[in-house]
Motif scaffolding. Sequence first.
Motif, PDB file in Angstrom:
ATOM      1  N   GLN A 104     -61.697  44.404 -69.675  1.00 56.87           N
ATOM      2  CA  GLN A 104     -62.140  43.805 -68.682  1.00 56.87           C
ATOM      3  C   GLN A 104     -62.734  42.507 -68.902  1.00 56.87           C
ATOM      4  O   GLN A 104     -62.371  41.360 -68.196  1.00 56.87           O
ATOM      5  CB  GLN A 104     -63.046  44.412 -67.885  1.00 56.87           C
ATOM      6  N   LEU A 105     -63.415  42.144 -70.039  1.00 62.98           N
ATOM      7  CA  LEU A 105     -63.972  40.949 -70.322  1.00 62.98           C
ATOM      8  C   LEU A 105     -62.967  39.579 -70.557  1.00 62.98           C
ATOM      9  O   LEU A 105     -63.372  38.610 -70.011  1.00 62.98           O
ATOM     10  CB  LEU A 105     -64.900  41.103 -71.437  1.00 62.98           C
ATOM     11  N   PRO A 106     -62.021  39.781 -71.358  1.00 60.86           N
ATOM     12  CA  PRO A 106     -61.173  38.658 -71.484  1.00 60.86           C
ATOM     13  C   PRO A 106     -60.675  38.094 -70.074  1.00 60.86           C
ATOM     14  O   PRO A 106     -60.640  36.954 -69.776  1.00 60.86           O
ATOM     15  CB  PRO A 106     -60.002  39.067 -72.259  1.00 60.86           C
ATOM     16  N   ARG A 107     -60.373  39.060 -69.011  1.00 64.00           N
ATOM     17  CA  ARG A 107     -59.951  38.571 -67.784  1.00 64.00           C
ATOM     18  C   ARG A 107     -60.805  37.869 -67.191  1.00 64.00           C
ATOM     19  O   ARG A 107     -60.756  36.757 -66.595  1.00 64.00           O
ATOM     20  CB  ARG A 107     -59.397  39.582 -66.906  1.00 64.00           C
ATOM     21  N   ILE A 108     -62.231  38.277 -67.095  1.00 62.97           N
ATOM     22  CA  ILE A 108     -63.392  37.568 -66.338  1.00 62.97           C
ATOM     23  C   ILE A 108     -63.613  36.363 -67.065  1.00 62.97           C
ATOM     24  O   ILE A 108     -63.960  35.212 -66.378  1.00 62.97           O
ATOM     25  CB  ILE A 108     -64.681  38.489 -66.637  1.00 62.97           C
ATOM     26  N   LEU A 109     -63.267  36.143 -68.409  1.00 61.34           N
ATOM     27  CA  LEU A 109     -63.799  34.902 -68.946  1.00 61.34           C
ATOM     28  C   LEU A 109     -63.071  33.875 -68.961  1.00 61.34           C
ATOM     29  O   LEU A 109     -63.011  32.613 -69.393  1.00 61.34           O
ATOM     30  CB  LEU A 109     -63.967  35.307 -70.627  1.00 61.34           C
ATOM     31  N   GLU A 110     -61.673  34.439 -68.299  1.00 59.68           N
ATOM     32  CA  GLU A 110     -60.643  33.280 -68.080  1.00 59.68           C
ATOM     33  C   GLU A 110     -61.102  32.076 -67.030  1.00 59.68           C
ATOM     34  O   GLU A 110     -60.675  30.909 -67.175  1.00 59.68           O
ATOM     35  CB  GLU A 110     -59.248  33.831 -67.568  1.00 59.68           C
ATOM     36  N   ASN A 111     -61.970  32.456 -66.203  1.00 64.39           N
ATOM     37  CA  ASN A 111     -62.474  31.409 -65.216  1.00 64.39           C
ATOM     38  C   ASN A 111     -63.764  31.565 -64.766  1.00 64.39           C
ATOM     39  O   ASN A 111     -64.438  30.862 -63.928  1.00 64.39           O
ATOM     40  CB  ASN A 111     -61.663  31.724 -63.902  1.00 64.39           C
ATOM     41  N   GLN A 112     -64.772  32.297 -65.783  1.00 67.18           N
ATOM     42  CA  GLN A 112     -66.247  32.044 -65.311  1.00 67.18           C
ATOM     43  C   GLN A 112     -66.914  32.544 -66.691  1.00 67.18           C
ATOM     44  O   GLN A 112     -66.379  33.225 -67.675  1.00 67.18           O
ATOM     45  CB  GLN A 112     -66.558  32.900 -63.943  1.00 67.18           C
ATOM     46  N   LEU A 158     -72.717  26.550 -62.545  1.00 59.90           N
ATOM     47  CA  LEU A 158     -71.696  27.017 -63.492  1.00 59.90           C
ATOM     48  C   LEU A 158     -71.468  28.383 -63.021  1.00 59.90           C
ATOM     49  O   LEU A 158     -72.326  29.270 -63.073  1.00 59.90           O
ATOM     50  CB  LEU A 158     -72.550  27.156 -64.935  1.00 59.90           C
ATOM     51  N   LYS A 159     -70.095  28.814 -62.793  1.00 54.51           N
ATOM     52  CA  LYS A 159     -69.557  30.036 -62.263  1.00 54.51           C
ATOM     53  C   LYS A 159     -69.877  31.041 -63.024  1.00 54.51           C
ATOM     54  O   LYS A 159     -69.325  31.020 -64.322  1.00 54.51           O
ATOM     55  CB  LYS A 159     -68.315  29.977 -61.861  1.00 54.51           C
ATOM     56  N   THR A 160     -70.797  32.148 -62.760  1.00 58.67           N
ATOM     57  CA  THR A 160     -71.269  32.975 -63.749  1.00 58.67           C
ATOM     58  C   THR A 160     -70.908  34.442 -63.397  1.00 58.67           C
ATOM     59  O   THR A 160     -71.435  34.386 -62.112  1.00 58.67           O
ATOM     60  CB  THR A 160     -72.675  32.608 -64.239  1.00 58.67           C
ATOM     61  N   SER A 161     -70.822  35.159 -64.250  1.00 61.50           N
ATOM     62  CA  SER A 161     -70.676  36.791 -63.951  1.00 61.50           C
ATOM     63  C   SER A 161     -71.795  37.520 -64.587  1.00 61.50           C
ATOM     64  O   SER A 161     -71.783  37.465 -66.070  1.00 61.50           O
ATOM     65  CB  SER A 161     -69.234  37.453 -64.183  1.00 61.50           C
ATOM     66  N   TRP A 162     -72.415  38.203 -63.798  1.00 62.56           N
ATOM     67  CA  TRP A 162     -73.744  38.954 -64.500  1.00 62.56           C
ATOM     68  C   TRP A 162     -72.911  40.455 -65.037  1.00 62.56           C
ATOM     69  O   TRP A 162     -72.265  41.000 -64.035  1.00 62.56           O
ATOM     70  CB  TRP A 162     -74.573  39.374 -64.005  1.00 62.56           C
ATOM     71  N   VAL A 163     -72.692  40.864 -66.094  1.00 62.97           N
ATOM     72  CA  VAL A 163     -72.125  42.200 -66.483  1.00 62.97           C
ATOM     73  C   VAL A 163     -73.361  42.921 -67.284  1.00 62.97           C
ATOM     74  O   VAL A 163     -74.123  42.388 -68.028  1.00 62.97           O
ATOM     75  CB  VAL A 163     -70.916  42.170 -67.527  1.00 62.97           C
ATOM     76  N   ASP A 164     -73.144  44.280 -67.104  1.00 64.83           N
ATOM     77  CA  ASP A 164     -74.114  45.081 -67.858  1.00 64.83           C
ATOM     78  C   ASP A 164     -73.455  45.700 -69.065  1.00 64.83           C
ATOM     79  O   ASP A 164     -72.618  46.316 -69.141  1.00 64.83           O
ATOM     80  CB  ASP A 164     -74.390  46.447 -66.740  1.00 64.83           C
ATOM     81  N   ALA A 165     -74.260  45.549 -70.290  1.00 60.55           N
ATOM     82  CA  ALA A 165     -73.941  45.705 -71.499  1.00 60.55           C
ATOM     83  C   ALA A 165     -73.991  47.164 -71.564  1.00 60.55           C
ATOM     84  O   ALA A 165     -72.710  47.637 -72.579  1.00 60.55           O
ATOM     85  CB  ALA A 165     -74.921  45.106 -72.704  1.00 60.55           C
ATOM     86  N   ARG A 166     -74.308  47.799 -71.099  1.00 61.90           N
ATOM     87  CA  ARG A 166     -74.247  49.496 -71.061  1.00 61.90           C
ATOM     88  C   ARG A 166     -72.932  49.862 -70.511  1.00 61.90           C
ATOM     89  O   ARG A 166     -72.763  51.144 -71.016  1.00 61.90           O
ATOM     90  CB  ARG A 166     -75.340  50.201 -70.230  1.00 61.90           C
ATOM     91  N   ASP A 167     -72.315  49.142 -70.102  1.00 60.48           N
ATOM     92  CA  ASP A 167     -70.877  49.486 -69.587  1.00 60.48           C
ATOM     93  C   ASP A 167     -69.898  49.203 -70.822  1.00 60.48           C
ATOM     94  O   ASP A 167     -68.591  49.676 -70.444  1.00 60.48           O
ATOM     95  CB  ASP A 167     -70.262  48.780 -68.129  1.00 60.48           C
ATOM     96  N   TYR A 168     -69.966  48.655 -71.771  1.00 62.87           N
ATOM     97  CA  TYR A 168     -69.305  48.110 -72.723  1.00 62.87           C
ATOM     98  C   TYR A 168     -69.572  48.701 -74.194  1.00 62.87           C
ATOM     99  O   TYR A 168     -68.682  48.968 -74.759  1.00 62.87           O
ATOM    100  CB  TYR A 168     -69.258  46.505 -72.670  1.00 62.87           C
ATOM    101  N   ILE A 169     -70.811  48.702 -74.329  1.00 60.22           N
ATOM    102  CA  ILE A 169     -71.337  49.292 -75.858  1.00 60.22           C
ATOM    103  C   ILE A 169     -71.903  50.511 -75.758  1.00 60.22           C
ATOM    104  O   ILE A 169     -72.715  51.007 -75.212  1.00 60.22           O
ATOM    105  CB  ILE A 169     -72.411  48.334 -76.327  1.00 60.22           C
TER     106      ILE A 169
END
Length: 420
Positions: A171-179, A137-148
Amino acid sequence: MQVFKFGGASVKDADGVRNLGRVVQAHQDHALLIVVSAMGKTTNLLEKLVQYHVYGTGNAADVLAEAQQYHHAIAEGLFPDHRHPVHNEVANRFVEIEWILEEPPMDPYDYLYDQIVAVGELVSTTIVSHYLNEIGLKTSWVDARDYILTDNTHREGRVDWNTTTARINEQLPRILENQLVVTQGFIGSTSENFTTTLGREGSDYSAAIFAACLDAESLTIWKDVPGVLNADPKWFDKTELIPELSYLDAIELTYYGATVIHPKTIKPLKNKNIPLYVKSFVDIESRGTQIKSTNESLPVPSFIFKVNQVLISILPKDFSFIVEDNLSDIFSRFHAHKIKVNMMHNSAVSFSVSIDNTGSNVDALLEDLQSRYEVQHQHGLELITIRYYNQQTIDRVLVAKEIIMELKDSYTCQLLVRKL
């Protein structure tokens, strides 16, 4: 696009992480943002580490070693090859705590708490993200501290909604398009990039923040229970699943202490009319509970129990009336000591509240109040809240108990009791 939230019980061991993978695989036809809590009882363990480090009441290094060993065992169960990068990444997460322990605890307790306890979420999501990639499952780890983004109130960060919404949508909608996206619950950051937390059990709230900002189709919280029950199984032998709840009833239940959902979770979802599902990660095909906009009331009475309560009764020393000036002063003192009120009642000359017995800050509050007021207090009480009560439900919970204080309105009855 959907948001899933998994709590600590769902990822307490390697089998739990594998089960999370099966849940996600069953829903991979949707864009998914996945919020994960710290594993098992890690938050409790790291809280103990903070106390030992700040107050010197125990060996903080031993507690850190226990946390490291626990997570390394889970990582090894999922990734037997020690050359896998997850092992180094998990080790490096804990280095952040090691650096803190090398220095004397000069910073305020709440600040240190946030910097240390937040590591639990960073480690859990590191392991989960790697595992999802491992099973294809193509997955991207993101740091919530960069967003909240929050203010500087450590341990109870207040969200800056405008900045948070802008960051998430940048940023997140673009990342969510393919992973898939895996991120942390419970944590945020200040404008100076210091870590903050959103309040104990705040991962539900984090998931609601992401869902609201992204206009998600729904938020699903995966639990170790079938959904929202009308009582905690610890207290009742026979409980009933509530298949559908209104936002209002959900808010009321969480306000009075129902622990299945964090109290702050509902409002962001209600504002965007996003349904919330509470489902079982044990039986992923079961219906669970849906919380949405509806005028339907609860189909059965609901019971909430809070033990270890303290009743505080406050009276002016000159026996004058309790008026707005007194109440303003009293509440400001409660706020200063971070005490939350569960039940309150006032008469002409007294103001009484029921609170959780949280230890030293309650003792400090009592001492503070006694500087201006006559203060009486009783410990070891139990607070019972019944939503949509009748006399039969009241009688059911009062067996071998004495009522100390009782409050009723059209829908809710609160009983502060002592065991006989």
